[in-house]
Every structure is written in C-alpha cells, then in structure tokens.
Design a protein around this motif. Structure first.
Motif, PDB file in Angstrom:
ATOM      1  N   ARG A 562      42.122  21.555  41.494  1.00 23.35           N
ATOM      2  CA  ARG A 562      41.172  22.535  40.958  1.00 23.35           C
ATOM      3  C   ARG A 562      39.946  22.628  41.848  1.00 23.35           C
ATOM      4  O   ARG A 562      39.428  23.729  42.100  1.00 23.35           O
ATOM      5  N   ARG A 566      37.884  25.808  43.558  1.00 25.56           N
ATOM      6  CA  ARG A 566      36.481  26.052  43.189  1.00 25.56           C
ATOM      7  C   ARG A 566      35.538  25.908  44.364  1.00 25.56           C
ATOM      8  O   ARG A 566      34.631  26.723  44.542  1.00 25.56           O
ATOM      9  N   GLY A 574      40.375  31.554  43.835  1.00 31.04           N
ATOM     10  CA  GLY A 574      39.593  31.259  42.640  1.00 31.04           C
ATOM     11  C   GLY A 574      39.019  32.477  41.968  1.00 31.04           C
ATOM     12  O   GLY A 574      38.256  32.343  41.007  1.00 31.04           O
ATOM     13  N   THR A 575      39.331  33.672  42.493  1.00 28.90           N
ATOM     14  CA  THR A 575      38.873  34.886  41.818  1.00 28.90           C
ATOM     15  C   THR A 575      39.555  35.041  40.464  1.00 28.90           C
ATOM     16  O   THR A 575      39.152  35.856  39.653  1.00 28.90           O
ATOM     17  N   ASN A 577      40.758  33.014  36.982  1.00 25.32           N
ATOM     18  CA  ASN A 577      40.402  31.801  36.256  1.00 25.32           C
ATOM     19  C   ASN A 577      41.549  30.801  36.200  1.00 25.32           C
ATOM     20  O   ASN A 577      42.717  31.172  36.113  1.00 25.32           O
ATOM     21  N   ASN A 578      41.172  29.521  36.208  1.00 25.43           N
ATOM     22  CA  ASN A 578      42.103  28.415  35.961  1.00 25.43           C
ATOM     23  C   ASN A 578      43.232  28.329  36.973  1.00 25.43           C
ATOM     24  O   ASN A 578      44.361  27.969  36.638  1.00 25.43           O
ATOM     25  N   GLN A 598      48.850  28.648  38.192  1.00 21.46           N
ATOM     26  CA  GLN A 598      48.015  29.117  37.096  1.00 21.46           C
ATOM     27  C   GLN A 598      48.888  29.113  35.855  1.00 21.46           C
ATOM     28  O   GLN A 598      49.948  29.739  35.831  1.00 21.46           O
ATOM     29  N   SER A 621      46.105  37.764  40.236  1.00 26.71           N
ATOM     30  CA  SER A 621      45.430  38.932  39.635  1.00 26.71           C
ATOM     31  C   SER A 621      46.464  39.940  39.144  1.00 26.71           C
ATOM     32  O   SER A 621      46.344  40.488  38.042  1.00 26.71           O
TER      33      SER A 621
END
Length: 627
Positions: A562, A566, A574-575, A577-578, A598, A621
């Motif tokens: 992670r 980050r 990292g655009t 989440n998680n 993810q 995304s």
C-alpha cells in the motif's frame, strides 16, 4: 458273341471312365468353404474387389462394382469383419459375420450382422451373390446412403455465459446430388482441381447423401471465396450459400483462438475423423477443446431406391459419442474491456488480471508485438525488483522489522556482483532508508543487500509458497517461473533483484493475488469441460493445492504494498482508492512491472517503454466505472 463281348467291354470302359471322372472331381473339390470366405472378406476389406468378386458365382465385374459402390455410398473410411460361425450342409454353407464400418465424422462404428451364403460351383466354393451379401436388408435396385446432420460448433463463453465469438460470414459450397445426375464425378473433379480437396472424398460425400439433400462440400472464408468465386460459378450444379458462423474471436482473441476450415492437406496431416471442409480450431481454446466444441454428427444409415431416390429403410441411427458442448471460461468481459483500455496506445505490453480469492483468470490484454499466450501466460521475463516480494516475505516471516535500516546507495557490490540504481524509475539514494521504503521505491542496491540477511533455503521456501515453479494445470501453454539455486550472496542478490529468474505475467499476477487474499491459488481458465482434449493438455492433469501464506508476514507485506502506491514509485496507480502494489524495473532493459491489486482483482502489468503504474491506474479506474 464277338459283338456282345465288344458291347460289354465298351460299357465297362465307360463305367470305369465315369468313376475315374467322379474320383478326379472329388480330389480337386475344395474341402471347405473357409478359403472362399476369407478371400471374399479380405478382398472387400482391403478394396481388392477383383479378389472378392472371383469368389462369387456372379459376373465379377458386377460384384466388384457393387463392393466399390458400397464404400462410396457409405463414405466409409474402412471395413472390419469378424466371422462368427460357419455351417455346412453338403455342397452348401452359410457364414455368419459381424461387420464394423468406420463412417468417420466423429461417429461411433456402424456395427451390423450379415451372412454369406455359399455353394460349390465346378468344384470350388463360391459366395452366392445378391445385394443382401452386403447387408441383409439391401435389396435389388437399392443402394446405401448416409444422411448426416452436422452439429454446429459450440461457443466459448465468458463467466456469465456470454459468447466470446462474433459472427463471421462463411461461404458453403455444395451440391444437391439429384440435380447432378451423371455429372457428379465431373463436378467433384473440377471442384477438387480448384480447391485442392481430394476428388474421391468429395464424390463420396455426394454419393453417400440422399439425392434431394443439399450436401456441403467446401467451406470458405471471405477472402478465399473472393479468389475462387468466378471459377466456382463456372461449374454447373454448384451452389454457394452465404452463412453466418459465430467463429470470429472476441477479446481476449488470442486466448479464445481462431477457427478455420480444414484443408485437404490438413486432413491428411491430422489423420483423425475430421474431414476437409469441417471447422477446426487453429489456436487458443478453439484448438485445445476442438473435440468438445464440435462433438459429433448425427448420422443415419439408410437404403434408397435407385430409380426414385426415395428412402426404403433405416438400417441404423448412430448415437453421438459425445455431445458438442460450450466451453465455459473464467473471463469477465467487463474486466477484459478495462484491460484492453488500459494497454491501448502503448508500443508493447500486457496486463493479466486474476480473481485473488480463486486464481480464476479474469482478463488478458496485450498491445504491440505481445501475444496473449506466448507472452502473457507462457512468457519468460526477468522478474526485476518485483522479486523482492519473495525476499521481503522471507524476512517478515523471520520477524524482521519493516522499518529496519536499509540504506539505498547509488551502487553496491554484494558477494562480488555489482548493482546500480538506474532505469526508468527515479530512485533517490539515501542513507536513512528502511526495508519498506526501499521496497516501495524499488531501490535495487538496497534490496540486493537483503541477500546477507536471508539464507537460500528461506528464499526457496518463500518462492514456493508464492507459486513460483508450481506445476499447475492449464489447457494453454503457461509458465509459473523457476527459482534458481542461490549458493552464495551474489546469486541471492541477483535473484532478489530479478536478474537470474524469469516468470510470466500470469505467475506475477497470482503472486499479487496471494497477497491480496492470503492464499496462493493455482490459475483457472476453464470451468467446463473439466479437461481439454487429451492431446492438447500441456501440463500435469492434477492441480497443485492452494497454499495459505503466513498471516503476520502477509499483513506486513500488504502494508508495504500500500505504501508503494501512496508514497512510492507506484503512485500513478493510487488515483484509485485502496490499490496496493509496487512498480519494478528490469535492470538493463526498458521493461518494467506493476504488481498489485484492488479488492479481489489482482494484476500484473509488464510494459515496454511505458509506465506500468499509470496503466494499472487506468485499468482500475475503468473497472470502477464499469461496475
């Protein structure tokens, strides 16, 4: 008296001559019908029709033609015979036999019982000829025919049952036998000359079919049809039907594979039940599951009236050896579209996505020169600093602190092997680095120095838990990697830096999946049928067992992954989440990796001259937008 004596001597001589004649005939009479039975059945089986015909009491030319016609009318590959019994009564006999006829077309054998009536003719046993010798229900003025109804090629489907093929327009070239009359042989010869298909095979298909049925002979793609159209249209009696067939592969095209029609040369090379003109898988799952997808042709064996062409009797209906079935894959079409979007526009690369909790392959996309099987599943690429996952997992299992000091130097030697921070990533050397910061930033020199803190056995055990080198089962060629022997610090450091180990993108995606779920799972691509065609299996039939990871070590490694998104070099991913992951370069090459996940979707991205973290971000995304 003298005349009377002469008469008596003459009668006596005549009687002696008659007796001698009877004795002579008896001496040259065949003692049993077995040779006649043997010669007839062997001649029939081996297509030595003159041999068989000579052992009958009919005109040899008529018998030889009848035997030859029977093979053509049945479109038979071969005949086999078994004699069950021979019964003799004086100069007559009867031989009961069982015939096994291979009709091809993926059908079971046609098996029936027949009988050969025999009698002595001029001292030799002969088969008393009639059409019923060929089959008990074949009468005068009749012939065999084999109406067939091909089962359409089944689909390869995604995990939701949606087809992974689209329609392709094919051109089916055929004839209606009753419209050809005496021109059938000429039509087949001309068609053979144009297409390269064997004329006798084409004629057999025509001869074996009822006169009013349309008989498909050759199936052509659009390009080949365009090349031959004018020549085909010049053959009187030829019909060309344009038909849509769902055989054009959808994404992932390389995994699904291509389909074409079997050529005359291919038929000879294949040596199996398929015939020229049949659909055949050329690559991917279409090839691996060819027999499952095509199944068997529904076939009847009938007799027809030669004058009217009407069906007289059904001799047998052959049940399929197996049904044609769909091939169910684990591909998720929405995730596949996201994977295609992610790599679109790059010069070369691949993205493999798996379901972390099961190992199911969800998507395989490629760009440029990369191939979905040769590169994505079976590629053997340097692991680069992504292999530091193995070393980090081994150290964390040994209770090493992720925050332990680990300087990141511009260059370093370990056991005599040199390592240097260079490549696509911008790694800032620092004396205050830690295990987790070097891991997050892919510092080659810092990671290589881990070789002094972990022994060879720990590394090998960790690599095995993460699936490297596992003999998994897939219907397509694939590579799980191979961990090298690491007798010294130099070899260990090179392994940690991924310089002396190769792995496939699929193998790397499964490593990501094991960290996401806590268990390494073998890959799964097809859920039904449970196995491919035996000749296409590429790896052992038994899947290796799932391997639970060390919980504490895994939790620490998840935190480090992670951090890579980050604050490390995997930041562009990292655009979304998680997302957990690391970016890794391959020293000396323009290749670089992103390995991460993810939720329950784990991926490996291997890109040439492109940022794999940005591609991963684009993928996640797109997945989020489609859910």
């Amino acid at each position: 008296m003298k005349r009377s004596s002469r008469i008596k001597r003459t009668l006596s001589a005549t009687a002696v001559l008659a007796l001698a004649s009877m004795t002579l005939t008896a001496c040259f009479e065949e003692p049993s019908p077995h040779e006649a039975i043997r010669d007839f059945l062997v001649g029939w089986k081996q297509e030595q029709y003159d041999l068989a015909a000579a052992r009958t009491d009919a005109d040899p030319k008529i018998v030889a033609k009848a035997l030859s016609d029977a093979k053509l009318d049945l479109d038979a590959n071969s005949f086999e015979f078994k004699i069950n019994s021979v019964k003799r009564s004086g100069d007559q006999a009867k031989a009961d036999f069982t015939a096994e006829v291979d009709l091809g077309e993926n059908n079971p054998l046609w098996v029936y019982d027949g009988a050969l009536p025999l009698r002595v003719v001029d001292g030799r046993w002969k088969v008393h000829w009639s059409p019923s010798v060929l089959h008990p229900k074949l009468g005068e003025g009749q012939r065999f025919a084999v109406p067939t109804k091909p089962v359409g090629r089944r689909a390869i489907v995604d995990r939701d049952g949606a087809s992974l093929q689209t329609d392709m327009q094919l051109y089916v070239v055929g004839v209606t036998p009753g419209q050809l009359g005496a021109d059938a042989e000429e039509v087949c010869n001309r068609l053979a000359g144009i297409t390269g298909y064997a004329a006798d095979r084409l004629l057999s298909k025509v001869r074996s079919s009822p006169p009013s049925d349309f008989v498909p002979l050759v199936t052509l793609g659009a390009k080949r049809h365009q090349e031959l159209r004018a020549q085909l249209q010049d053959i009187k009696g030829i019909q060309i039907n344009q038909e849509p067939h769902p055989v054009a592969p959808a994404d992932p095209k390389g995994i699904v594979g291509s389909v074409s029609t079997l050529t005359a040369r291919g038929e000879q090379q294949l040596g199996g039940p398929q015939r020229a003109g049949d659909s055949i898988g050329r690559s991917g799952l279409q090839r691996a599951y060819q027999d499952h997808l095509t199944g068997s042709t529904v076939t009847k064996v009938v007799t027809l009236d030669l004058k009217t062409g009407e069906e007289v009797a059904v001799l047998d209906e052959l049940e399929s050896q197996r049904d044609a079935v769909e091939v169910h894959t684990t591909i998720d079409s929405s995730i596949q579209r996201a994977a295609q979007t992610a790599v679109q526009g790059i010069s070369a690369g691949t993205l493999v996505a798996v379901e972390a909790s099961t190992g199911k392959i969800l998507a395989v996309s490629t760009a440029g020169s990369f191939d979905q099987i040769k590169d994505s599943l079976d590629g053997q690429y340097p692991g680069g600093t992504a292999m530091s996952i193995v070393a980090a997992y081994a150290l964390l299992k040994a209770d090493r602190d992720p925050k332990m000091k680990l300087p990141c130097a511009p260059r370093r030697t370990v056991g005599g092997a040199w390592f240097e921070n260079s490549g696509a990533q911008s790694v800032q050397p620092t004396a205050s680095g830690t295990l987790q910061s070097n891991f997050a930033n892919g510092c080659v020199t810092g990671l290589a120095s881990l070789a002094r803190l972990v022994d060879a056995e720990q590394l090998a055990r960790s690599s095995e838990e993460l699936g490297i080198g596992k003999p998994w089962k897939l219907p397509l060629a694939s590579f799980s990697g191979k961990w090298p022997k690491t007798p010294g610090d130099a070899e260990k450091a090179q392994a940690i830096a991924g310089q002396n180990i190769e792995i496939s993108p699929l193998g790397m995606a499964l490593i990501a999946g094991s960290l996401a779920s806590g268990t390494w799972n073998p890959p799964l691509l097809v859920t039904k049928p449970t196995s491919p065609d035996p000749s296409q299996a590429t790896l052992p039939q038994a899947q290796p067992a799932a391997v639970p990871l060390d919980g504490k070590a895994r939790d620490s490694l998840v935190s480090m992954m992670r951090l890579g998104v980050r604050a490390g070099t995997a930041r562009p991913a990292g655009t979304v989440n998680n997302v957990h992951g690391i970016r890794a370069d391959v020293p000396g090459k323009t290749l670089s990796w992103f390995v991460g996940w993810q939720g329950d979707v784990a991926i490996a991205v291997l890109a040439d001259k492109a940022d794999p973290s940005a591609l991963a971000g684009r993928f996640f995304s797109a997945v989020g937008n489609s859910s």
